[in-house]
Structures are given as C-alpha cells and as structure tokens.
Scaffold this active site. Structure first.
Site, short mmCIF file in Angstrom:
data_model
loop_
_atom_site.label_atom_id
_atom_site.label_comp_id
_atom_site.label_asym_id
_atom_site.label_seq_id
_atom_site.Cartn_x
_atom_site.Cartn_y
_atom_site.Cartn_z
N HIS A 145 0.84 -1.29 0.08
CA HIS A 145 0.04 0.14 0.17
C HIS A 145 0.75 1.16 0.07
CE1 HIS A 145 -3.43 2.68 0.12
NE2 HIS A 145 -4.11 1.94 1.26
N ASP A 188 -10.92 -4.59 -17.91
CA ASP A 188 -11.24 -5.54 -19.00
C ASP A 188 -10.08 -6.02 -19.62
OD1 ASP A 188 -12.14 -7.18 -21.15
OD2 ASP A 188 -12.97 -5.49 -22.09
#
Length: 592
Positions: free
Chosen positions: A297, A528
C-alpha cells in the site's frame, strides 16, 4: 405520501429514541466489551466443509517451494498488517433487491468473532464467516499452483532510487492490500489463455511503471524509497477444479479458500526488500478465471492501483502503450520546512474548535477498548435510487441541490450509527471522510494526471453524540460537506507536514472515530483484459481488520432493474446492529 417516507424528525422523537438507546446501552465502552485476553476464533461448520485442501495454515512441500527465485526467506521491515486507515479499502456487493418496498435492505448477517486490539498493539487477523443460511452449499475445491516466478519488465529500465512521499510513508499504510476479480468465459477470445495474456501484458506494463519492479528500502530511520532494481513482481499460475457459479450468485466477499486464490508466497509479504506486487491468475473449470492482486500500500492508493491495472488491461487487449502514462512526482506531497511549526495544524482540531492538548486528553480517555469474545455482526445496507431520493426528501430544498450522493448517505449513516451505539451524550464523535485529492488544485498546483501514489486525506467531521442524535439530518450532512470540502493541495501539504513532524507515526485511534470512504470511484469493475468486465471486482472482505467497527465503505452495486446503487457494509455489536436496522426500517417502511 412520498414526503412521509422518512419521518424521523428532530426534537422529541429523536431525543426519545436517543434516551431509549441509552437505557439499553449506557456507553460505547460497555457496548464494545471488556479487555480480557483474546479468545480463539470459532470456525463454523461451513468453513470445515470447504475441505482439507483449503485448510488454513497447511502448506504442502510443493507450495512451499513456490517462493521462486529472488525471494528472501525473511523480508526486512515490519510485517504487513491491516490498517485502521486504509486508503484502499475493500469493495463488495449485496444481492439486488427483489422487493418493491421502499426500505434500506440488509443482507443476511455475517458473524465475526475476534479480539480487537487498541491503538499501539499489534493487530490480529480478523476472519469473517458467512451465515450457514447463505452458504450451506459452500463448494469443496482444489487449487493447483505452479511455482511462483518473478515477472520483470520487458525492456531495460533505469536503475535509480525513488523516494516516496510523506503521505505514502505513514505507518498505517505499511501493509498489503489484496484485490480479487472474477471473469466469465468469453467465446470471442478463441480459447486464449488468460495466464499468458495477462503475464505478457504485465511485463510490458512494467516498463513505464518500472518502480513496481523494484524493492522498498528504509533509510534515515523511517523514510522509504524504491530501489528500482528491475527484479520484477511475483506471479503465480494456478488452476481450480471448480466453476465460477460455485462461488455464489451474486458474487460476494468473503470468498471460500481465499488464501488459495491469492497465495501468500513464503517470504514475499514483508514490506521491505520483497516484491511490491503479487499476481495470481487462476483458471476455472468453466472457462472463466480469477485475477488476484496484492499491493504494497505504500506504493499506491485505490486509484493508483486501478491506473496500473488499467494499463495492463489495455495492453492485454492489444494496445501498443497505456493511454495514461505514469507520473512519479512524489515530492509534491513531501513535508516542508519542519521549523515552521506555526504553519502546521491538525484540521480535526480546527473543526472541533479545541486545542491539540484538549484533543489529546480526550483521546486518551476514549481509547478503543478491547472486545472480549464479542459476537459482531456485519450487515450490508442497500441504497438504490429510490432509497437515496427518500433520504433526500428529509433535507431542506437548498441542501438537496448542494449535497452529493455521498454527502447524503454519509450523513444518514453517521447519525443512525451513533443512535444505535448510544455513546455518552458528551462523547466527541469524529467521522473521518476519506477524500481523493486529485483534481483539487490550489493556485494552479495540484495532483497531475497519471500520479499513482497515495493521494488521499481523511478530514474529520466532528460533533458530540447528543448533537448528532437530536439534530435533523441536515446537520450531519452539512458537517460531512464542510469536512470534505477542506481538502485541497494546501490541506495535503499540511497533512504531509504533520506526518513528517510525527516521524511517520499516526495519531491514536479512539472509540469515537468512524471512517467512511466512497470506493465506487476506484472503478475496479471497469477493468477489461479482453474477457469483458468482471462479475465482481474488489478486495475480498467487506470490513477490514483489525478495526471493523470503525470503517465502512460505499461499494458499487446494482438493483433488480440494473440501476446503479450503493451498498454499505457496517459492523456493530449485536444489540447495536438490531437498533440500527430498526431505526432504518422505521424510517423507510412507508410505501411510495
């Protein structure tokens, strides 16, 4: 009548509910329990039903060998842990409503049993188990993994040391963030292998995003920098003997055998000196696949990770280069001259009108207590277009025009959550609103397009419990708006100044704090890789550990009509959850 859908009013009705809740639960500390030693997590029958192939903590010799080359047996630095202030919090969905009744719908509760540690103690992993009513048919399945490998950039990259910003370096961001995405079979892909497609796109993407292929080092005591070694990121190829349909419809976290779908390669999970990203692509028997990604992170927030994964997705679909090129420029969010302490201030103290000394005294008296074998419940509340419109009807006309969807939902939840917990009326309650600083400029200076570091702040809306519970909804909505609107580049620099002055240490977590963030903006659900958009995309747990009580997220969903909606998972002790559900139901049961 439409105007009467939500008839919770300020004044006597609100005071009466507040007093009734006070009788049932006299203080927040009592609601959260006592501080006796932690109990072992009770695992449910469903967890046992998942099969020995998915048993936690059991690693075969072949799996242990999956560490692959270049992974030290023991990484340097602090071990990763879940943060109380994550900037990339979990996402999720609940089933779309099939009822035409106008009410805030709650999904079946999920029981959590775990010791919670106060600020300053080492956090423990929180496990979340679904109710058996929801998961009586939890599938048994086996995941077969090949040894982990390092995927390096496809071309030579600069060897240099790149310093992180002070926003990146705060201690509460030193942990690993898991994200998971489920994709259906797509006949138009002609039998292409998702493992090969994603791996090839990943190695190309690491050329412009070469810092991700490096290793994190610590210097000057607590400062972090990326050593751009070009070693690469961790990649695991796997196959599961189960189809997508076996994970439930709709797909909801937590997922069975998650540790098999994003395998913790031994020696890879430390913050320092280990790969900064871990990818696992698991082919499914149905022809679909699962992509799981684990991020250090300190390197990026939700939007930064989405930007990188978006580049991988574009290249996987045949693009020659990413449409958004990465920008490092972490110096924009570094602390300034630390001798100018007069210019540095804590915005939460400014909002409350209290001095920092007063704030510290109050915080020391309301440290988050331990929970002793308490059964916590998580319920996901559904906010579709009709529900949001019903809440807006309770606001004055001018505020209806000014308040965003987030403002409206955040004010609503903060108010009723406080009523349900019934803290002392004089308890100071803080709603920490996680805000993206991108697009918020000061004197033509702002976060540039392509910046993928942590660029979030958490300004505080502050009020006493009495004021939250007895004032109209417009009171909390206005507080949320004012807190959120503080964030600009000067605010971010002031935050960086404070982090630098504190040596990266974060202020203590108190019982009156509550974090709320809009994760719909991250748009993981748009990624996608050639197989279409994912069926589910986001972290696997709806509430983070070790402080599930203190953090909630606005998650993207859809209702039965396919309209965009928002889901908010909330974790509370059982009695408080019952009161919260009752309060929300009382306000929304009337037909439109």
């Amino acid at each position: 009548m439409r105007g009467r859908i939500l008839n919770w009013r300020a004044g006597n009705a609100g005071i009466e509910r507040f007093q009734q809740a006070k009788l049932a639960q006299t203080s927040l500390a009592q609601a959260l329990g006592t501080s006796s030693p932690p109990e072992q997590l009770t695992r449910t029958d469903a967890a046992a039903e998942l099969g020995s192939s998915c048993a936690r903590g059991q690693r075969s010799a072949g799996a242990d060998a999956a560490a692959g080359p270049g992974v030290p047996a023991h990484g340097g630095g602090a071990r990763p842990c879940a943060s109380a202030w994550p900037l990339l919090p979990p996402l999720g969905r609940v089933p779309p409503s099939r009822s035409h009744t106008v009410q805030l719908r709650a999904s079946p509760a999920r029981t959590l049993q775990r010791f919670l540690c106060p600020a300053g103690f080492a956090p423990h992993t929180l496990l979340c188990a679904r109710n058996m009513a929801c998961y009586s048919a939890a599938p048994k399945f086996t995941v077969r993994r090949r040894p982990a490998v390092l995927v390096a950039p496809a071309a030579p990259t600069p060897r240099e040391l790149k310093h992180l910003s002070d926003i990146d370096q705060q201690d509460l961001l030193r942990f690993q963030v898991p994200v998971i995405q489920f994709y259906r079979r797509n006949e138009s892909m002609g039998g292409k292998d998702p493992v090969r497609v994603i791996r090839e796109a990943l190695t190309k993407s690491l050329v412009p995003y070469y810092p991700f292929a490096g290793r994190l080092r610590e210097h000057h005591g607590w400062k972090l920098a990326v050593d751009c070694t070009g070693e690469g990121v961790m990649f695991v190829e796997a196959d599961a003997d189960v189809g997508l349909e076996h994970f439930g419809d709709p797909l909801l976290p937590p997922f069975p055998c998650l540790e098999e779908l994003i395998f913790d390669v031994p020696g890879s999970s430390a913050i320092l000196n280990t790969p900064l990203l871990l990818f696992q692509v698991t082919r499914l028997a149905c022809g679909g696949f699962i992509l799981a990604v684990r991020l250090n992170h300190t390197m990026a927030d939700a939007l930064g990770l989405t930007q990188f994964l978006g580049a991988v997705a574009e290249l996987a679909r045949g693009a020659q280069s990413p449409s958004v090129l990465p920008v490092w420029k972490r110096d924009l969010l570094e602390g300034r001259n630390q001798q100018q302490t007069a210019l540095v201030h804590d915005k939460s103290d400014e909002v409350s009108g209290r001095s920092s000394d007063d704030a510290d005294t109050k915080a020391s008296n309301t440290m988050l207590p331990l929970i002793d074998n308490a059964a916590l419940r998580v319920r996901s509340f559904f906010f579709g277009p009709r529900e949001i419109a019903a809440i807006r009807a309770q606001l004055p006309p001018d505020l209806q025009k000014r308040a965003t969807k987030f403002d409206t939902i955040a004010g609503w939840i903060w108010k009723f959550r406080t009523v349900a917990l019934a803290p002392d009326p004089d308890e100071v309650m803080q709603l920490m609103v996680v805000v993206n600083a991108r697009g918020r400029t000061t004197a033509e200076v702002g976060i540039p397009i392509g910046y993928y570091g942590n660029a979030m702040a958490a300004p505080a809306a502050i009020s006493t419990a009495r004021e939250l519970c007895t004032n109209p909804l417009s009171y909390t909505v206005e507080l949320v708006r004012k807190a959120k609107n503080q964030v600009d580049m000067e605010y971010m620099r002031s935050t960086a100044d404070l982090i630098a002055l504190r040596g990266g240490q974060s202020p203590p977590i108190t019982a009156g704090m509550y974090y709320l963030t809009d994760e719909t903006k991250a748009r993981f659900h748009d990624l996608d890789f050639g197989w279409g958009k994912p069926v589910y995309a986001g972290p696997a747990e709806a509430v983070p550990s070790p402080f599930p009580l203190l953090i909630s997220f606005l998650l993207a969903s859809k209702n039965a009509n396919g309209e965009d909606a928002i889901v908010v998972p909330i974790c509370l002790p059982g009695p408080a959850m019952d009161r919260l559900v009752e309060e929300m139901s009382n306000c929304t049961h009337q037909p439109m």
